[in-house]
Motif scaffolding. Structure first.
Motif, PDB file in Angstrom:
ATOM      1  N   ASP A   1     -29.819  -3.061   5.647  1.00  0.00           N
ATOM      2  CA  ASP A   1     -30.349  -4.320   6.147  1.00  0.00           C
ATOM      3  C   ASP A   1     -29.245  -5.078   6.870  1.00  0.00           C
ATOM      4  N   TRP A   2     -29.584  -6.227   7.429  1.00  0.00           N
ATOM      5  CA  TRP A   2     -28.719  -6.944   8.366  1.00  0.00           C
ATOM      6  C   TRP A   2     -27.446  -7.439   7.692  1.00  0.00           C
ATOM      7  N   ASP A   3     -26.356  -7.412   8.472  1.00  0.00           N
ATOM      8  CA  ASP A   3     -25.123  -8.097   8.105  1.00  0.00           C
ATOM      9  C   ASP A   3     -24.450  -8.564   9.405  1.00  0.00           C
ATOM     10  N   PRO A   4     -23.382  -9.362   9.339  1.00  0.00           N
ATOM     11  CA  PRO A   4     -22.801  -9.940  10.569  1.00  0.00           C
ATOM     12  C   PRO A   4     -22.324  -8.925  11.597  1.00  0.00           C
ATOM     13  N   THR A   5     -22.053  -7.686  11.212  1.00  0.00           N
ATOM     14  CA  THR A   5     -21.604  -6.706  12.203  1.00  0.00           C
ATOM     15  C   THR A   5     -22.694  -6.361  13.208  1.00  0.00           C
TER      16      THR A   5
END
Length: 396
Positions: free
Chosen positions: A287-291
């Motif tokens: 799932d989403w992360d800042p990268t």
């Protein structure tokens, strides 16, 4: 006479519809309506031509029931005859060789369990439609993260995009005379077409288990699950080749666009099904992360798409000349800019602030201090809330 006419009328109506206690019953009578089973069969009808599952993998080595029963009996006898094992288990000192137990699992029920897990996550359905296979070859995949540690890929474990920036280490058992194809695709991340995938890695004609010696058709691309779309499935599938294959796919490099990575495993496999057979499977969720934001801005040079709820503005009825039973200040604030209201509260707070003096002590008994008699009631309530620090004054 009236009673007789009523009975005739009821008998006449009962020929066309059911009547119970002089009330009409909706729908057809039970003798004409369908049963619940017939209705459910109609709702759940599936065409066998498109729903019959097809095994596209290698056939399993079948064991006769007598041979399997004999092996179980021999194993149970050997365990029961070992008194040392029983004593260690009673004293909670029995140690199990995890590596050996894993090997036994992989050679017995492991492939079937992997297939059941993949079915649970809908992997086969979205890869091949009605096709499936039992992953008989164990596929070991590790993402090399810093500090001399590796993150394994199992069957649905969670790996963040920051942990999968570079291509993983892949290993499996193979002799030196076999060629393989390894494919990695995202089943949930296509931006424009729901029934398509993005190919993140595709290596063909791999001799033995040397991934670095294979023909790289699509360079590795890090996962980029979009914000607000939940978990995405990233699936590794290992195919066994009958011989050397030249795939009719244009070379995809790190600078290729996402449109060039559009992929359909079902169509691709259908085209080359006579030359390749799936034998290994592993997948993870991400799932989403800042990268992901950095990937869109620096690698793709695109604005990052974000999925979130778009709540409509609250409805405000037209303003009235003489609103009744409504506080004057709250009614007028409905038609003002919220930023201007917050600015007024902030300026009021900063009015008595001095960087060189301590703040004045708060009122010990806020409601004990009287207001001027000439002050209107709505303003008294407003000042009372500010003294008690109720309402919107805390939002600033």
């Amino acid at each position: 006479m009236n009673t007789f006419r009523c009975c005739l009328r009821i008998n006449y109506l009962s020929q066309y519809q059911q009547i119970r206690l002089i009330h009409r019953i909706r729908g057809k009578p039970p003798i004409y309506s369908r049963t619940i089973k017939e209705r459910l069969d109609e709702l759940n009808f599936k065409d066998e031509l498109y729903t019959t599952r097809v095994d596209i993998g290698l056939p399993l080595a079948k064991k006769t029931s007598s041979k399997a029963r004999k092996e179980r009996l021999e194993h149970s006898k050997s365990v029961k005859s070992n008194k040392n094992l029983e004593e260690l288990a009673r004293k909670c000192m029995l140690e199990i060789d995890l590596e050996q137990s894993k090997k036994d699992w992989l050679h017995s029920l492991g492939p079937v369990h992997k297939k059941q897990i993949a079915d649970h996550y809908g992997v086969f359905e979205h890869l091949y439609g009605e096709g499936f296979f039992i992953p008989q070859l164990n596929l070991e995949i590790f993402y090399d993260i810093k500090d001399d540690t590796c993150l394994p890929v199992y069957y649905g474990n969670i790996i963040k995009p920051a942990e999968a920036l570079n291509s993983p280490l892949v290993s499996y058992e193979s002799d030196g005379n076999t060629l393989w194809t390894l494919a990695l695709s995202n089943l949930d991340g296509h931006l424009t077409e729901n029934d398509k995938e993005y190919v993140h890695w595709l290596v063909a004609n791999i001799p033995s288990n040397s991934i670095e010696k294979g023909d790289v058709i699509a360079n590795y691309l890090q996962p980029f699950p979009l914000k607000g779309t939940g978990y995405h499935r990233y699936v590794f599938v290992l195919y066994k080749q009958d011989g050397r294959i030249s795939y009719d796919i244009p070379l995809i490099t790190s600078s290729s666009s996402l449109e060039e990575r559009t992929f359909s495993t079902r169509d691709w496999y259908q085209k080359y099904q006579d030359s390749i057979t799936p034998v290994g499977l592993a997948f993870y969720q991400s799932d989403w992360d800042p990268t992901v934001k950095e990937f869109f801005h620096k690698t793709l040079n695109l604005k990052e798409p974000i999925y979130e709820y778009d709540f409509p503005d609250p409805y405000i009825r037209p303003q009235e000349w003489y609103p009744r039973r409504k506080p004057f200040n709250l009614y007028m604030d409905k038609y003002r800019d919220p930023k201007q209201i917050n600015k007024e509260y902030l300026l009021r707070k900063l009015k008595n602030e001095d960087p060189f003096k301590a703040p004045p002590p708060p009122l010990r008994f806020p409601n004990a201090h009287p207001f001027p008699k000439s002050m209107p009631s709505w303003l008294k309530l407003h000042e009372k809330k500010i003294r008690l620090k109720w309402g919107r004054v805390n939002d600033v």
